[in-house]
Design a protein around this motif. Sequence first.
Motif, PDB file in Angstrom:
ATOM      1  N   PRO A  38       0.801  -1.230   0.000  1.00  0.00           N
ATOM      2  CA  PRO A  38       0.000   0.000   0.000  1.00  0.00           C
ATOM      3  C   PRO A  38       0.832   1.278   0.000  1.00  0.00           C
ATOM      4  O   PRO A  38       0.363   2.305  -0.487  1.00  0.00           O
ATOM      5  CB  PRO A  38      -0.850  -0.114   1.261  1.00  0.00           C
ATOM      6  N   VAL A  39       2.059   1.220   0.500  1.00  0.00           N
ATOM      7  CA  VAL A  39       2.924   2.404   0.463  1.00  0.00           C
ATOM      8  C   VAL A  39       3.210   2.781  -0.989  1.00  0.00           C
ATOM      9  O   VAL A  39       3.088   3.939  -1.384  1.00  0.00           O
ATOM     10  CB  VAL A  39       4.235   2.173   1.248  1.00  0.00           C
ATOM     11  N   LYS A  40       3.558   1.784  -1.798  1.00  0.00           N
ATOM     12  CA  LYS A  40       3.844   2.036  -3.223  1.00  0.00           C
ATOM     13  C   LYS A  40       2.568   2.353  -3.999  1.00  0.00           C
ATOM     14  O   LYS A  40       2.551   3.244  -4.842  1.00  0.00           O
ATOM     15  CB  LYS A  40       4.528   0.825  -3.845  1.00  0.00           C
ATOM     16  N   ILE A  72      -7.731   6.281  -1.087  1.00  0.00           N
ATOM     17  CA  ILE A  72      -6.742   5.342  -0.569  1.00  0.00           C
ATOM     18  C   ILE A  72      -7.439   4.149   0.090  1.00  0.00           C
ATOM     19  O   ILE A  72      -7.058   2.992  -0.129  1.00  0.00           O
ATOM     20  CB  ILE A  72      -5.783   6.053   0.421  1.00  0.00           C
ATOM     21  N   ILE A  73      -8.454   4.414   0.877  1.00  0.00           N
ATOM     22  CA  ILE A  73      -9.202   3.341   1.542  1.00  0.00           C
ATOM     23  C   ILE A  73      -9.819   2.405   0.506  1.00  0.00           C
ATOM     24  O   ILE A  73      -9.732   1.177   0.631  1.00  0.00           O
ATOM     25  CB  ILE A  73     -10.275   3.930   2.488  1.00  0.00           C
ATOM     26  N   GLU A  74     -10.430   2.960  -0.526  1.00  0.00           N
ATOM     27  CA  GLU A  74     -11.030   2.139  -1.594  1.00  0.00           C
ATOM     28  C   GLU A  74      -9.974   1.265  -2.278  1.00  0.00           C
ATOM     29  O   GLU A  74     -10.193   0.079  -2.518  1.00  0.00           O
ATOM     30  CB  GLU A  74     -11.717   3.018  -2.637  1.00  0.00           C
ATOM     31  N   LEU A  75      -8.839   1.866  -2.589  1.00  0.00           N
ATOM     32  CA  LEU A  75      -7.744   1.131  -3.233  1.00  0.00           C
ATOM     33  C   LEU A  75      -7.287  -0.030  -2.360  1.00  0.00           C
ATOM     34  O   LEU A  75      -7.169  -1.168  -2.822  1.00  0.00           O
ATOM     35  CB  LEU A  75      -6.570   2.077  -3.510  1.00  0.00           C
ATOM     36  N   ASP A  76      -7.050   0.264  -1.084  1.00  0.00           N
ATOM     37  CA  ASP A  76      -6.531  -0.758  -0.168  1.00  0.00           C
ATOM     38  C   ASP A  76      -7.544  -1.872   0.083  1.00  0.00           C
ATOM     39  O   ASP A  76      -7.200  -3.055   0.011  1.00  0.00           O
ATOM     40  CB  ASP A  76      -6.116  -0.119   1.155  1.00  0.00           C
ATOM     41  N   LEU A  77      -8.783  -1.516   0.389  1.00  0.00           N
ATOM     42  CA  LEU A  77      -9.774  -2.549   0.684  1.00  0.00           C
ATOM     43  C   LEU A  77     -10.112  -3.378  -0.550  1.00  0.00           C
ATOM     44  O   LEU A  77     -10.325  -4.586  -0.451  1.00  0.00           O
ATOM     45  CB  LEU A  77     -11.032  -1.935   1.292  1.00  0.00           C
ATOM     46  N   ASN A  78     -10.126  -2.758  -1.721  1.00  0.00           N
ATOM     47  CA  ASN A  78     -10.335  -3.512  -2.959  1.00  0.00           C
ATOM     48  C   ASN A  78      -9.209  -4.532  -3.161  1.00  0.00           C
ATOM     49  O   ASN A  78      -9.460  -5.661  -3.581  1.00  0.00           O
ATOM     50  CB  ASN A  78     -10.434  -2.569  -4.158  1.00  0.00           C
ATOM     51  N   ALA A  79      -7.990  -4.129  -2.836  1.00  0.00           N
ATOM     52  CA  ALA A  79      -6.865  -5.061  -2.965  1.00  0.00           C
ATOM     53  C   ALA A  79      -7.004  -6.224  -1.995  1.00  0.00           C
ATOM     54  O   ALA A  79      -6.769  -7.373  -2.367  1.00  0.00           O
ATOM     55  CB  ALA A  79      -5.544  -4.324  -2.738  1.00  0.00           C
ATOM     56  N   VAL A  80      -7.390  -5.950  -0.757  1.00  0.00           N
ATOM     57  CA  VAL A  80      -7.573  -7.027   0.220  1.00  0.00           C
ATOM     58  C   VAL A  80      -8.630  -8.007  -0.274  1.00  0.00           C
ATOM     59  O   VAL A  80      -8.440  -9.219  -0.251  1.00  0.00           O
ATOM     60  CB  VAL A  80      -7.962  -6.469   1.613  1.00  0.00           C
ATOM     61  N   ASN A  92       2.762  -3.448  15.491  1.00  0.00           N
ATOM     62  CA  ASN A  92       3.709  -2.872  16.437  1.00  0.00           C
ATOM     63  C   ASN A  92       3.097  -1.628  17.081  1.00  0.00           C
ATOM     64  O   ASN A  92       1.928  -1.318  16.856  1.00  0.00           O
ATOM     65  CB  ASN A  92       5.042  -2.560  15.742  1.00  0.00           C
ATOM     66  N   GLU A  93       3.862  -0.927  17.870  1.00  0.00           N
ATOM     67  CA  GLU A  93       3.361   0.253  18.598  1.00  0.00           C
ATOM     68  C   GLU A  93       2.718   1.283  17.663  1.00  0.00           C
ATOM     69  O   GLU A  93       1.733   1.919  18.024  1.00  0.00           O
ATOM     70  CB  GLU A  93       4.499   0.924  19.380  1.00  0.00           C
ATOM     71  N   ASN A  94       3.262   1.457  16.471  1.00  0.00           N
ATOM     72  CA  ASN A  94       2.757   2.478  15.556  1.00  0.00           C
ATOM     73  C   ASN A  94       1.347   2.187  15.060  1.00  0.00           C
ATOM     74  O   ASN A  94       0.601   3.093  14.709  1.00  0.00           O
ATOM     75  CB  ASN A  94       3.700   2.625  14.357  1.00  0.00           C
ATOM     76  N   VAL A  95       0.968   0.928  15.020  1.00  0.00           N
ATOM     77  CA  VAL A  95      -0.349   0.549  14.523  1.00  0.00           C
ATOM     78  C   VAL A  95      -1.461   0.999  15.475  1.00  0.00           C
ATOM     79  O   VAL A  95      -2.602   1.182  15.064  1.00  0.00           O
ATOM     80  CB  VAL A  95      -0.420  -0.971  14.239  1.00  0.00           C
ATOM     81  N   LEU A  96      -1.114   1.202  16.740  1.00  0.00           N
ATOM     82  CA  LEU A  96      -2.123   1.545  17.732  1.00  0.00           C
ATOM     83  C   LEU A  96      -2.719   2.931  17.520  1.00  0.00           C
ATOM     84  O   LEU A  96      -3.820   3.204  18.000  1.00  0.00           O
ATOM     85  CB  LEU A  96      -1.522   1.433  19.142  1.00  0.00           C
ATOM     86  N   MET A  97      -2.012   3.787  16.801  1.00  0.00           N
ATOM     87  CA  MET A  97      -2.491   5.148  16.545  1.00  0.00           C
ATOM     88  C   MET A  97      -3.259   5.270  15.238  1.00  0.00           C
ATOM     89  O   MET A  97      -3.761   6.337  14.919  1.00  0.00           O
ATOM     90  CB  MET A  97      -1.304   6.119  16.515  1.00  0.00           C
ATOM     91  N   GLY A  98      -3.361   4.195  14.484  1.00  0.00           N
ATOM     92  CA  GLY A  98      -4.030   4.255  13.192  1.00  0.00           C
ATOM     93  C   GLY A  98      -5.285   3.423  13.158  1.00  0.00           C
ATOM     94  O   GLY A  98      -5.744   2.891  14.168  1.00  0.00           O
ATOM     95  N   GLY A  99      -5.842   3.298  11.973  1.00  0.00           N
ATOM     96  CA  GLY A  99      -7.058   2.523  11.797  1.00  0.00           C
ATOM     97  C   GLY A  99      -7.046   1.627  10.576  1.00  0.00           C
ATOM     98  O   GLY A  99      -7.791   0.660  10.513  1.00  0.00           O
ATOM     99  N   GLY A 100      -6.189   1.933   9.607  1.00  0.00           N
ATOM    100  CA  GLY A 100      -6.188   1.186   8.356  1.00  0.00           C
ATOM    101  C   GLY A 100      -5.855  -0.275   8.522  1.00  0.00           C
ATOM    102  O   GLY A 100      -6.522  -1.142   7.961  1.00  0.00           O
ATOM    103  N   THR A 101      -4.851  -0.571   9.303  1.00  0.00           N
ATOM    104  CA  THR A 101      -4.443  -1.962   9.513  1.00  0.00           C
ATOM    105  C   THR A 101      -5.573  -2.747  10.168  1.00  0.00           C
ATOM    106  O   THR A 101      -5.868  -3.877   9.772  1.00  0.00           O
ATOM    107  CB  THR A 101      -3.157  -2.026  10.364  1.00  0.00           C
ATOM    108  N   HIS A 102      -6.223  -2.130  11.140  1.00  0.00           N
ATOM    109  CA  HIS A 102      -7.357  -2.775  11.810  1.00  0.00           C
ATOM    110  C   HIS A 102      -8.449  -3.128  10.792  1.00  0.00           C
ATOM    111  O   HIS A 102      -8.996  -4.231  10.800  1.00  0.00           O
ATOM    112  CB  HIS A 102      -7.959  -1.846  12.871  1.00  0.00           C
ATOM    113  N   GLY A 103      -8.746  -2.173   9.918  1.00  0.00           N
ATOM    114  CA  GLY A 103      -9.776  -2.390   8.899  1.00  0.00           C
ATOM    115  C   GLY A 103      -9.380  -3.459   7.902  1.00  0.00           C
ATOM    116  O   GLY A 103     -10.199  -4.306   7.525  1.00  0.00           O
ATOM    117  N   GLU A 104      -8.132  -3.439   7.468  1.00  0.00           N
ATOM    118  CA  GLU A 104      -7.653  -4.444   6.502  1.00  0.00           C
ATOM    119  C   GLU A 104      -7.731  -5.849   7.087  1.00  0.00           C
ATOM    120  O   GLU A 104      -8.168  -6.790   6.413  1.00  0.00           O
ATOM    121  CB  GLU A 104      -6.221  -4.109   6.082  1.00  0.00           C
TER     122      GLU A 104
END
Length: 157
Positions: A38-40, A72-80, A92-104
């Motif tokens: 998803p970064v690329k 971005i959300i549409e792109l990522d969830l469509n890929a999943v 890791n610790e950084n994931v706790l401040m976000g939401g995308g990984t949880h959703g994926e």
Amino acid sequence: MIAYLSGPIENAVNDGADWRIEMTKWLKENLNHKVFDPVKETKGILKNISKNSFRSMKLNNPEDYRLLMREIIELDLNAVINKTDYLIVNWNENVLMGGGTHGEVTIAYYFSKPIYIVNTIPLNRMSSWIFGCADKIFEDFNDLKKFLLQVDKNKTK
């Protein structure tokens, strides 16, 4: 096979690109698997916007930021859902401040995609929801790699 490389971006060093680059190379060389990174992949959406400008949009131009985030959300969830076979998750610790990984992870679970999580935080701080979605949890990427090699070996028998 195509792996979705899920993990923190917004709150991660170098947008979480480093582990994804390493994992992409390893998956190709050792299993001949492809990846959705998803970064690329989001660079196409953000091609005319610098990283700093994009992050400042959240406060300076929230409506345009929200619309870009929806792309971005549409792109990522469509890929999943439609383009990948399994998830590799860097938890890791950084994931706790976000939401995308949880959703994926949740979407992958709903669509019965295998979810392999590399968890580097204490288990009592890991989301029970995410824990329940995981097919297998690893302490580090080396353990994950050993597992994937074994799975691949069993498929070729």
